[in-house]
Write an enzyme that holds these catalytic residues in place. Structure first.
Site, PDB file in Angstrom:
ATOM      1  N   TYR A 120      -3.302  -1.848   8.453  1.00  0.00           N
ATOM      2  CA  TYR A 120      -4.239  -2.915   8.761  1.00  0.00           C
ATOM      3  C   TYR A 120      -4.505  -2.965  10.265  1.00  0.00           C
ATOM      4  CZ  TYR A 120      -3.294  -4.682   4.059  1.00  0.00           C
ATOM      5  OH  TYR A 120      -3.162  -4.814   2.687  1.00  0.00           O
TER       6      TYR A 120
ATOM      7  N   SER B  40      -8.611  -2.984  -2.564  1.00  0.00           N
ATOM      8  CA  SER B  40      -9.449  -1.793  -2.476  1.00  0.00           C
ATOM      9  C   SER B  40     -10.527  -1.781  -3.554  1.00  0.00           C
ATOM     10  CB  SER B  40      -8.593  -0.533  -2.577  1.00  0.00           C
ATOM     11  OG  SER B  40      -7.761  -0.407  -1.449  1.00  0.00           O
TER      12      SER B  40
ATOM     13  N   ASP C 136      -4.218  -1.766  -6.611  1.00  0.00           N
ATOM     14  CA  ASP C 136      -4.713  -2.303  -5.346  1.00  0.00           C
ATOM     15  C   ASP C 136      -6.046  -3.037  -5.545  1.00  0.00           C
ATOM     16  OD1 ASP C 136      -5.476  -2.832  -2.768  1.00  0.00           O
ATOM     17  OD2 ASP C 136      -5.228  -0.793  -2.026  1.00  0.00           O
TER      18      ASP C 136
ATOM     19  N   GLN D 122      -1.255   2.357  -5.892  1.00  0.00           N
ATOM     20  CA  GLN D 122      -2.680   2.534  -5.606  1.00  0.00           C
ATOM     21  C   GLN D 122      -3.561   2.033  -6.743  1.00  0.00           C
ATOM     22  OE1 GLN D 122      -3.021   6.729  -4.622  1.00  0.00           O
ATOM     23  NE2 GLN D 122      -3.025   6.273  -2.439  1.00  0.00           N
TER      24      GLN D 122
ATOM     25  N   ARG E 188       0.842  -1.195   0.000  1.00  0.00           N
ATOM     26  CA  ARG E 188       0.000   0.000   0.000  1.00  0.00           C
ATOM     27  C   ARG E 188       0.878   1.245   0.000  1.00  0.00           C
ATOM     28  NH1 ARG E 188      -5.437  -1.423   3.558  1.00  0.00           N
ATOM     29  NH2 ARG E 188      -6.491  -2.409   1.799  1.00  0.00           N
TER      30      ARG E 188
END
Length: 380
Positions: A219, A122, A119, A116, A111
């Protein structure tokens, strides 16, 4: 059980533009709303089935990790990029390693800013959070927003979201859009501000342990038994007043934490709904059954749908294909139009599971490629 596909019309066109030949198994995109003809118009080559698609491939793009037998026709050293689900599947990793392919797990993407767009957690969790609320509203059987009519006032439904990661935040936003009164909980202190920014009430035991409950990667940490007991008491009183509960809590590499006990479910009102988004990892809710909607003795429905992002296959595939393409693009030399993997790149090192006949990821060193019985791997 997997309606998603690893390439969109746009990403096929882009890979062809980079000098690649894209071979697509016939019907691969059908359940995501993409016809073979659309792939062909973008420059793709349509073949009969998966076996024909992987034969001679340099790169295999898949949604879920293929079985080793499905990779028998690929070139030695070929790249396989997928959602690999490695935790608890060390034996399968060892079998794939024996095929000689380099397997990349998209869900292990770090991350960081440059990753991004890659990902997948996500992109897919965002859709799962949205769909969870839609599914809950469908099972609920009552109106969600407050309605004032000549025949009386319908109160707004109360929605409680457990876990305020990507899925949870989208669930909060969706429930708010539908007009629900929303509250949420999470063990990460940073989540409080995010929850409140979406107009929901934050529910948590905010002690010293709570203030330290987040990893460097963002996390949630596993909490102590003492904290879990205090949080459970707070949540139990809150859940009894809710119409819908969405649970989203997952800790990478571990079974899903149990958040909702049978006693909590028994305290809920008849007609209430719980959607367990963690059911594939053991579930957050006691009594949740993977792939089923269970109605308890007191009339509470526990929804355990599998592959919730796949319930929005067209949108999920569009986003997932973009994630794959963004990563694949970093593995191609645009000048020579050939594969040029930088094995020391942090994205490659974080996601690479197998290479040259061995399991190479440090978290899965117990998986054996030479036919030995796999040992338990660390879930660090």
């Amino acid at each position: 059980s997997e309606p998603r596909v690893g390439a969109s019309v746009e990403t096929v066109r882009r890979v062809v533009g980079l000098g690649g030949e894209v071979v697509v198994a016939s019907g691969a995109g059908l359940r995501s709303g993409i016809l073979d003809g659309e792939y062909a118009a973008a420059g793709g080559v349509i073949v009969a089935d998966n076996a024909a698609a992987v034969a001679g491939a340099d790169v295999v793009l898949a949604v879920r990790r293929p079985a080793a037998a499905e990779l028998s026709g690929v070139k030695p050293g070929a790249l396989v990029i997928a959602i690999a689900d490695p935790y608890g599947n060390e034996a399968a990793l060892g079998e794939i390693a024996q095929t000689g392919v380099s397997l990349f797990a998209m869900e292990l993407m770090p991350r960081i800013t440059r990753a991004q767009v890659m990902d997948v957690l996500s992109s897919q969790a965002n859709l799962a959070g949205y769909r969870a609320v839609i599914d809950a509203a469908e099972v609920f059987g009552r109106a969600v927003p407050m309605m004032m009519t000549a025949a009386g006032t319908v109160p707004a439904a109360r929605v409680f979201v457990m876990g305020a990661g990507v899925a949870g935040l989208q669930a909060i936003a969706t429930a708010r859009r539908l007009g629900a009164v929303v509250s949420a909980t999470d063990v990460r202190p940073a989540a409080k501000e995010q929850v409140e920014s979406l107009g929901a009430k934050f529910i948590a035991v905010e002690d010293e342990e709570f203030k330290q409950a987040e990893t460097a990667g963002g996390y949630a940490k596993a909490m102590s038994a003492e904290y879990q007991a205090k949080q459970a008491a707070l949540v139990a009183a809150h859940i009894a007043k809710q119409d819908m509960v969405i649970t989203t809590a997952l800790i990478p590499g571990r079974p899903a934490p149990k958040l909702v006990s049978a006693e909590m479910v028994a305290a809920m009102k008849p007609g209430s709904v719980i959607v367990d988004l963690a059911v594939e990892r053991g579930g957050n809710v006691e009594g949740a059954v993977p792939g089923e909607v269970v109605t308890t003795a007191n009339g509470v429905s526990i929804v355990g749908y599998l592959n919730v992002p796949g319930r929005l296959a067209a949108t999920a595939s569009q986003l997932y294909a973009k994630n794959l393409y963004a990563f694949l693009e970093t593995l191609i030399d645009k000048g020579s139009k050939s594969l040029a993997v930088k094995w020391d790149d942090e994205l490659v090192k974080a996601t690479l599971l197998t290479r040259d006949g061995a399991v190479v990821h440090p978290n899965f060193g117990g998986a054996k490629a030479a036919g030995d019985k796999p040992e338990a791997a660390s879930a660090a």
